[in-house]
Scaffold this motif. Sequence first.
Motif, PDB file in Angstrom:
ATOM      1  N   GLU A  77       8.057  -6.056  -0.177  1.00  0.00           N
ATOM      2  CA  GLU A  77       8.630  -5.308   0.733  1.00  0.00           C
ATOM      3  C   GLU A  77       8.143  -3.792   0.624  1.00  0.00           C
ATOM      4  O   GLU A  77       8.632  -3.074   1.591  1.00  0.00           O
ATOM      5  CB  GLU A  77      10.357  -5.179   0.369  1.00  0.00           C
ATOM      6  N   SER A 123      -3.695  -6.249  -1.343  1.00  0.00           N
ATOM      7  CA  SER A 123      -2.935  -7.256  -1.820  1.00  0.00           C
ATOM      8  C   SER A 123      -2.304  -7.315  -2.895  1.00  0.00           C
ATOM      9  O   SER A 123      -3.332  -6.840  -4.041  1.00  0.00           O
ATOM     10  CB  SER A 123      -4.032  -8.631  -1.563  1.00  0.00           C
ATOM     11  N   GLN A 167      -7.706  -2.278   2.407  1.00  0.00           N
ATOM     12  CA  GLN A 167      -6.717  -3.038   2.153  1.00  0.00           C
ATOM     13  C   GLN A 167      -6.062  -3.173   0.789  1.00  0.00           C
ATOM     14  O   GLN A 167      -6.682  -3.023  -0.271  1.00  0.00           O
ATOM     15  CB  GLN A 167      -6.991  -4.465   2.713  1.00  0.00           C
ATOM     16  N   GLY A 198       3.563  -2.752   2.265  1.00  0.00           N
ATOM     17  CA  GLY A 198       2.961  -2.186   3.827  1.00  0.00           C
ATOM     18  C   GLY A 198       3.324  -0.770   3.829  1.00  0.00           C
ATOM     19  O   GLY A 198       2.864  -0.312   4.936  1.00  0.00           O
ATOM     20  N   ARG A 199       3.950  -0.020   2.627  1.00  0.00           N
ATOM     21  CA  ARG A 199       4.305   1.350   2.910  1.00  0.00           C
ATOM     22  C   ARG A 199       3.244   2.212   1.942  1.00  0.00           C
ATOM     23  O   ARG A 199       3.185   3.378   2.242  1.00  0.00           O
ATOM     24  CB  ARG A 199       5.531   1.662   2.673  1.00  0.00           C
TER      25      ARG A 199
END
Length: 155
Positions: free
Chosen positions: A100, A140, A138, A103-104
């Motif tokens: 959660e 992950s 990116q 993405g921030r």
Amino acid sequence: YTHMDRASVQTVDVHDGLESTLTMLAHPLKRGDVRVERDYDRGLPPVTVHASQMNQVWTNLIHNAIDAVDGAGVITIRTGRLGDELVVEVADDGPGIPPELAGRVFDPFFTTKDVGAGTGLGLDIVRRIVANHRGSVQVSSEPGDTRFTVRLPLG
């Protein structure tokens, strides 16, 4: 850091910047039992970048990995080529970033660190510098495997 007094744009071996950053971060790396594994593709061509800015990228990513393993773990730095891009990956085997929040992490002033332990600007700076080099970054993450992947155009 070795490039701070030189021309702003240079053609460099990415490994030199990574190694300079690891040298600068030697003290925090010696806390506890932190091991750095290098998986370098030494056949990569040089890349034209603002060397001091890219050193800031490597510093932020590696320093975050050091914080993530909290004195005991493995940080893996990989370099390679994917088509016409140079790829640098900084991975750690720390607890991971909760889904959660993942993405921030590149948002300005967002941090997963305790109050007073981070400004929340490091990954925003990484994102902006890499974007200014026409690249991408990116993340992950899952427990035991967090990876930040930087892609920069070759040529």
